[in-house]
Motif scaffolding. Structure first.
Motif, PDB file in Angstrom:
ATOM      1  N   GLN A 103       3.305  -4.267   3.370  1.00  0.00           N
ATOM      2  CA  GLN A 103       3.610  -2.839   3.401  1.00  0.00           C
ATOM      3  C   GLN A 103       5.113  -2.610   3.556  1.00  0.00           C
ATOM      4  OE1 GLN A 103       0.900  -1.851   6.635  1.00  0.00           O
ATOM      5  NE2 GLN A 103      -0.424  -0.699   5.230  1.00  0.00           N
ATOM      6  N   ALA A 104       5.766  -3.483   4.340  1.00  0.00           N
ATOM      7  CA  ALA A 104       7.213  -3.361   4.525  1.00  0.00           C
ATOM      8  C   ALA A 104       7.978  -3.823   3.299  1.00  0.00           C
ATOM      9  CB  ALA A 104       7.642  -4.168   5.756  1.00  0.00           C
ATOM     10  N   ASP A 105       7.514  -4.875   2.655  1.00  0.00           N
ATOM     11  CA  ASP A 105       8.227  -5.448   1.516  1.00  0.00           C
ATOM     12  C   ASP A 105       7.992  -4.686   0.216  1.00  0.00           C
ATOM     13  OD1 ASP A 105       9.121  -7.367   3.247  1.00  0.00           O
ATOM     14  OD2 ASP A 105       7.742  -8.936   2.562  1.00  0.00           O
ATOM     15  N   TYR A 106       6.863  -3.977   0.130  1.00  0.00           N
ATOM     16  CA  TYR A 106       6.523  -3.222  -1.084  1.00  0.00           C
ATOM     17  C   TYR A 106       6.205  -1.773  -0.704  1.00  0.00           C
ATOM     18  CZ  TYR A 106       6.124  -7.847  -3.190  1.00  0.00           C
ATOM     19  OH  TYR A 106       6.383  -9.120  -3.644  1.00  0.00           O
ATOM     20  N   PRO A 107       7.219  -1.019  -0.257  1.00  0.00           N
ATOM     21  CA  PRO A 107       6.980   0.343   0.236  1.00  0.00           C
ATOM     22  C   PRO A 107       6.453   1.306  -0.829  1.00  0.00           C
ATOM     23  CG  PRO A 107       9.336  -0.089  -0.005  1.00  0.00           C
ATOM     24  CD  PRO A 107       8.638  -1.399  -0.191  1.00  0.00           C
ATOM     25  N   LYS A 108       6.707   1.020  -2.096  1.00  0.00           N
ATOM     26  CA  LYS A 108       6.221   1.905  -3.159  1.00  0.00           C
ATOM     27  C   LYS A 108       4.780   1.602  -3.554  1.00  0.00           C
ATOM     28  CE  LYS A 108      10.784   2.736  -5.163  1.00  0.00           C
ATOM     29  NZ  LYS A 108      11.634   2.675  -6.404  1.00  0.00           N
ATOM     30  N   CYS A 109       4.225   0.533  -3.038  1.00  0.00           N
ATOM     31  CA  CYS A 109       2.852   0.157  -3.365  1.00  0.00           C
ATOM     32  C   CYS A 109       1.896   0.843  -2.394  1.00  0.00           C
ATOM     33  CB  CYS A 109       2.694  -1.361  -3.276  1.00  0.00           C
ATOM     34  SG  CYS A 109       1.153  -1.980  -3.959  1.00  0.00           S
ATOM     35  N   ASP A 110       0.853   1.436  -2.913  1.00  0.00           N
ATOM     36  CA  ASP A 110      -0.144   2.149  -2.099  1.00  0.00           C
ATOM     37  C   ASP A 110      -1.057   1.121  -1.438  1.00  0.00           C
ATOM     38  OD1 ASP A 110      -2.022   3.789  -0.987  1.00  0.00           O
ATOM     39  OD2 ASP A 110      -2.606   4.785  -2.850  1.00  0.00           O
ATOM     40  N   ILE A 111      -0.794   0.815  -0.176  1.00  0.00           N
ATOM     41  CA  ILE A 111      -1.527  -0.218   0.547  1.00  0.00           C
ATOM     42  C   ILE A 111      -2.187   0.387   1.775  1.00  0.00           C
ATOM     43  CG2 ILE A 111      -1.386  -2.420   1.773  1.00  0.00           C
ATOM     44  CD1 ILE A 111       1.097  -3.078   0.136  1.00  0.00           C
ATOM     45  N   ALA A 112      -3.496   0.199   1.884  1.00  0.00           N
ATOM     46  CA  ALA A 112      -4.248   0.660   3.053  1.00  0.00           C
ATOM     47  C   ALA A 112      -4.861  -0.542   3.756  1.00  0.00           C
ATOM     48  CB  ALA A 112      -5.339   1.645   2.635  1.00  0.00           C
ATOM     49  N   LEU A 113      -4.990  -0.469   5.065  1.00  0.00           N
ATOM     50  CA  LEU A 113      -5.599  -1.528   5.860  1.00  0.00           C
ATOM     51  C   LEU A 113      -6.751  -0.944   6.665  1.00  0.00           C
ATOM     52  CD1 LEU A 113      -5.727  -4.392   7.041  1.00  0.00           C
ATOM     53  CD2 LEU A 113      -4.020  -3.668   8.735  1.00  0.00           C
ATOM     54  N   ALA A 114      -7.954  -1.466   6.436  1.00  0.00           N
ATOM     55  CA  ALA A 114      -9.140  -1.032   7.184  1.00  0.00           C
ATOM     56  C   ALA A 114      -9.463  -2.081   8.240  1.00  0.00           C
ATOM     57  CB  ALA A 114     -10.319  -0.855   6.232  1.00  0.00           C
ATOM     58  N   ILE A 115      -9.468  -1.655   9.499  1.00  0.00           N
ATOM     59  CA  ILE A 115      -9.840  -2.542  10.602  1.00  0.00           C
ATOM     60  C   ILE A 115     -11.112  -1.965  11.213  1.00  0.00           C
ATOM     61  CG2 ILE A 115      -9.154  -3.557  12.795  1.00  0.00           C
ATOM     62  CD1 ILE A 115      -6.234  -3.119  11.966  1.00  0.00           C
ATOM     63  N   ASP A 116     -12.209  -2.657  11.025  1.00  0.00           N
ATOM     64  CA  ASP A 116     -13.507  -2.114  11.439  1.00  0.00           C
ATOM     65  C   ASP A 116     -14.406  -3.266  11.853  1.00  0.00           C
ATOM     66  OD1 ASP A 116     -15.984  -0.819  11.690  1.00  0.00           O
ATOM     67  OD2 ASP A 116     -15.530   0.567  10.044  1.00  0.00           O
ATOM     68  N   LYS A 117     -14.858  -3.254  13.090  1.00  0.00           N
ATOM     69  CA  LYS A 117     -15.685  -4.340  13.616  1.00  0.00           C
ATOM     70  C   LYS A 117     -17.178  -4.134  13.385  1.00  0.00           C
ATOM     71  CE  LYS A 117     -15.941  -2.354  18.266  1.00  0.00           C
ATOM     72  NZ  LYS A 117     -15.648  -2.580  19.709  1.00  0.00           N
ATOM     73  N   ASN A 118     -17.557  -2.990  12.801  1.00  0.00           N
ATOM     74  CA  ASN A 118     -18.978  -2.743  12.548  1.00  0.00           C
ATOM     75  C   ASN A 118     -19.542  -3.789  11.590  1.00  0.00           C
ATOM     76  OD1 ASN A 118     -19.313  -0.403  14.150  1.00  0.00           O
ATOM     77  ND2 ASN A 118     -18.293   0.818  12.579  1.00  0.00           N
TER      78      ASN A 118
END
Length: 381
Positions: free
Chosen positions: A101-116
């Motif tokens: 996310q830091a190296d490619y700021p123009k790239c649409d990157i999402a992170l899902a953290i879910d323990k379900n």
């Protein structure tokens, strides 16, 4: 009264079949290599540029993880999103995603953290948790350990513009992270698995879908019951393709070939990984798996020669050996010729072990290879 020499007849038949398969595999590999050298065919610009979301389930900081994921951040595509998913906020993969996310700021990157947790398949459970973050209706599922060319996303999603397409999938080549056992593992992919798929595809089979890449539309996923329909299946990639085929949708084998890392540095780890593959294949096609032994060229050719060492037996052995060596060199380089006998012998041992047993190890979990039959009804066109 004519007395038949059954051992000699059996040996001749075995050598003939093994040599024929080796020749077919060599031809299929040569054709694929030549096709890869040709310019990429032009595609419908509208179909190739429609918005797409790549879903990447992660678990742990695998070797070369950053480098592999970064290839998805450099796609030549006008509108795409990357969704990464983990179960635990302390997973080492989280730091890798944050770096991307830091190296490619123009790239649409999402992170899902879910323990379900949903069902017994941890990868599918992760996908279920990730899907709400997907913004686009074209979805691309891709394993965490693959690297792709810059035009990958445009090429694998283009066939989805045809409403009759269910899933698009890709073959993959192995990339050994070191010499020795990783090279033998890469040869499993390049020198045995990929040729078998190409032969089946040339014969008209479409009964496959590979976790390296599966692209599909959101409406097709919903029609098969969503990822929830796969949550208790070990072979989730195969079943995603199979369920769409039951809806009379087509499976497309893309001409894109991606790269996957082979990291097993010991025989024990390599055996465990490949035995899981073998038992999974057996669970999907028991009858076909029983005859897979004919694809293990060197052991079958040697057995055929032992049973029939007449001049014809030697001729069949020589023909098969030449074809097998050509196949190995074309698929995995000249050094693979020397590794091919060991590679085939190990395949035979794994096949024999996979004839029994119903459990496999995957990411520190023990799973059953017995998938329940899907309840999705057949639908006429």
């Amino acid at each position: 009264m004519i007395t038949l020499d059954w051992p000699a007849l059996t040996g001749g038949a075995l050598s003939a079949v093994a040599a024929s398969y080796a020749l077919l595999a060599a031809i299929a590999t040569l054709r694929a290599r030549r096709a890869a050298a040709l310019p990429v065919a032009s595609q419908d610009a509208r179909a190739a540029s429609a918005g797409a979301t790549v879903l990447k389930p992660l678990c742990g900081a695998e070797p070369l993880l950053y480098d592999n994921l970064a290839t998805f951040c450099r796609q030549q595509h006008p509108s795409y999103q990357l969704v990464f998913g983990v179960r635990d906020a302390n997973d080492p993969a989280v730091a890798v995603v944050r770096q991307l996310q830091a190296d490619y700021p123009k790239c649409d990157i999402a992170l899902a953290i879910d323990k379900n947790t949903h069902g017994s398949n941890p990868k599918v459970s992760n996908l279920i948790n990730m899907l709400p973050h997907a913004r686009h209706d074209r979805l691309v599922l891709a394993d965490s350990d693959i690297a792709v060319p810059p035009d990958y996303l445009a090429r694998v999603t283009a066939p989805l513009g045809d409403a009759t397409t269910g899933v698009v999938t890709c073959l993959y080549r192995g990339r050994a992270v070191a010499k020795g056992w990783p090279q033998l593992g890469a040869q499993f992919i390049d020198d045995w698995f990929a040729p078998s798929v190409r032969i089946a595809h040339a014969g008209g089979s479409r009964s496959f879908a590979f976790g390296a890449t599966i692209a599909l539309r959101r409406d097709a996923l919903q029609a098969v019951g969503g990822f929830e329909a796969l949550e208790d299946r070990l072979a989730d990639d195969y079943w995603l393709g199979e369920l769409t085929r039951r809806l009379k949708l087509q499976t497309v084998l893309s001409d894109v070939v991606v790269t996957t890392d082979v990291t097993e540095r010991t025989l024990k780890d390599l055996w465990r990984h490949e035995l899981r593959w073998m038992r999974t294949i057996r669970s999907l096609n028991t009858a076909g798996f029983a005859f897979t032994f004919i694809t293990f060229s060197w052991p079958m050719l040697l057995l055929g020669l032992i049973l029939n060492h007449a001049p014809l037996g030697w001729m069949l052995f020589a023909a098969g050996a030449i074809a097998r060596s050509l196949q190995a060199a074309t698929a995995a380089g000249p050094g693979a010729i020397l590794r091919a006998p060991l590679r085939d012998a190990l395949l035979l041992a794994e096949w024999a072990a996979a004839l029994t047993g119903s459990r496999v190890r995957w990411r520190q979990q023990t799973l059953s290879v017995h998938d329940a039959q899907p309840l999705l009804p057949e639908r006429t066109p």
